[in-house]
Design a protein around this motif. Structure first.
Motif, mmCIF file in Angstrom:
data_model
loop_
_atom_site.group_PDB
_atom_site.id
_atom_site.type_symbol
_atom_site.label_atom_id
_atom_site.label_comp_id
_atom_site.label_asym_id
_atom_site.label_seq_id
_atom_site.Cartn_x
_atom_site.Cartn_y
_atom_site.Cartn_z
ATOM 1 N N ARG A 22 -32.898 -52.291 4.421
ATOM 2 C CA ARG A 22 -32.271 -51.349 5.344
ATOM 3 C C ARG A 22 -32.764 -51.618 6.765
ATOM 4 O O ARG A 22 -33.903 -52.036 6.980
ATOM 5 C CB ARG A 22 -32.598 -49.904 4.960
ATOM 6 N N HIS A 68 -22.087 -52.270 -4.347
ATOM 7 C CA HIS A 68 -22.832 -52.060 -3.100
ATOM 8 C C HIS A 68 -23.106 -50.588 -2.814
ATOM 9 O O HIS A 68 -24.259 -50.172 -2.626
ATOM 10 C CB HIS A 68 -22.065 -52.690 -1.938
ATOM 11 N N PRO A 78 -27.718 -49.648 5.364
ATOM 12 C CA PRO A 78 -27.783 -50.799 4.462
ATOM 13 C C PRO A 78 -27.725 -52.117 5.220
ATOM 14 O O PRO A 78 -26.874 -52.306 6.093
ATOM 15 C CB PRO A 78 -26.546 -50.619 3.579
ATOM 16 N N LEU A 137 -25.341 -48.853 -5.421
ATOM 17 C CA LEU A 137 -26.727 -49.331 -5.388
ATOM 18 C C LEU A 137 -27.511 -48.665 -4.265
ATOM 19 O O LEU A 137 -28.662 -48.258 -4.444
ATOM 20 C CB LEU A 137 -26.751 -50.858 -5.225
ATOM 21 N N PHE A 138 -26.899 -48.536 -3.097
ATOM 22 C CA PHE A 138 -27.603 -47.912 -1.978
ATOM 23 C C PHE A 138 -27.682 -46.393 -2.121
ATOM 24 O O PHE A 138 -28.571 -45.766 -1.545
ATOM 25 C CB PHE A 138 -26.952 -48.302 -0.650
ATOM 26 N N TYR A 187 -33.624 -55.171 -4.995
ATOM 27 C CA TYR A 187 -34.294 -54.585 -3.835
ATOM 28 C C TYR A 187 -33.274 -54.352 -2.731
ATOM 29 O O TYR A 187 -32.338 -55.143 -2.534
ATOM 30 C CB TYR A 187 -35.401 -55.515 -3.343
ATOM 31 N N ARG A 188 -33.477 -53.246 -2.000
ATOM 32 C CA ARG A 188 -32.521 -52.850 -0.972
ATOM 33 C C ARG A 188 -33.140 -52.969 0.410
ATOM 34 O O ARG A 188 -34.179 -52.368 0.700
ATOM 35 C CB ARG A 188 -32.063 -51.410 -1.225
ATOM 36 N N ASP A 229 -38.427 -50.294 -2.212
ATOM 37 C CA ASP A 229 -37.075 -49.725 -2.183
ATOM 38 C C ASP A 229 -36.202 -50.516 -3.160
ATOM 39 O O ASP A 229 -35.686 -51.577 -2.836
ATOM 40 C CB ASP A 229 -36.513 -49.826 -0.766
ATOM 41 N N LEU A 268 -28.942 -56.769 0.014
ATOM 42 C CA LEU A 268 -29.474 -56.604 -1.332
ATOM 43 C C LEU A 268 -30.129 -57.901 -1.776
ATOM 44 O O LEU A 268 -29.608 -58.992 -1.512
ATOM 45 C CB LEU A 268 -28.356 -56.241 -2.316
#
Length: 221
Positions: free
Chosen positions: A89, A205, A94, A208-209, A86-87, A67, A97
């Motif tokens: 979750r 933020h 969210p 990015l998500f 990289y995210r 991700d 990061l």
């Protein structure tokens, strides 16, 4: 030896060499294919071990390495050739990061870092991935080399709040981050890079998500 015999011998030798090359190439391809999965898995395991030092596994439930958004050259993170973010979750929401970033101005050159920033903008943790700082002097930026195992220098960044980022400077520059006397340059380089990464995460933020997985992301310069 007649000319005809010599030609036949030369042709046979050439055929053998071609056959050897084909077989050798096939063996190399087979070996690469058979081991690539294992090599990739080992590399992923090592990366996740490092990530777990800055972002607890309990804080996310997605496959983190799958991700991500891709970055082109990003001056704000010191990435001349791009990188990845990289995210993390949790239950689809969210959680944080993980940013690849570079401090280009270490005492002995660039210092590659990973910086984990929670969804609320606070820093979860920081690690130096690669560096060439002077052994016994500036290498305390790496907790494996820091003599203070109980409270390594780089642990100061954990839990820095978004509102505290203006003070994310070494004390010599009027900030809150302590440093080792005689090794200010290394500490300053890492501290400034962490502050830049945290600001980048805060400023971008939501975008990015919202980005598609693997998408090329154009962030703030």
């Amino acid at each position: 030896m007649s000319e005809t015999t010599a030609l036949r011998l030369s042709a046979r030798t050439g055929t053998i060499m071609v056959a050897f090359t084909v077989v050798f190439t096939a063996l190399m391809a087979f070996t690469y294919g058979a081991t690539k999965v294992q090599i990739d898995a080992a590399a992923a395991d090592e990366k996740m071990k490092l990530i777990s030092e800055v972002l607890p596994a309990s804080s996310f439930d997605n496959v983190l390495l799958d991700d991500f958004v891709a970055l082109g050259p990003t001056p704000a993170l010191g990435l001349d050739e791009g990188g990845r973010i990289y995210r993390a979750r949790k239950a689809g929401a969210p959680a944080g990061l993980l940013l690849e970033t570079v401090a280009p101005d270490g005492y002995s050159g660039r210092i590659d870092l990973i910086v984990a920033v929670r969804a609320d903008g606070s820093v979860s943790g920081v690690r130096a991935v690669t560096h060439r700082e002077t052994p016994g002097l500036g290498d305390y930026i790496d907790p494996k080399k820091d003599k203070n195992k109980a409270s390594p220098w780089i642990a100061q960044f954990a839990d820095i709040k978004a509102a505290d980022l203006p003070g994310c400077k070494v004390k010599k520059d009027g900030g809150q981050i302590a440093y080792h006397t005689g090794a200010t340059i290394s500490a300053r380089a890492v501290t400034n890079a962490v502050a830049r990464a945290a600001r980048f995460a805060a400023d971008n933020h939501d975008r990015l998500f919202a980005a598609q997985n693997g998408e090329k992301f154009a962030g703030n310069p």
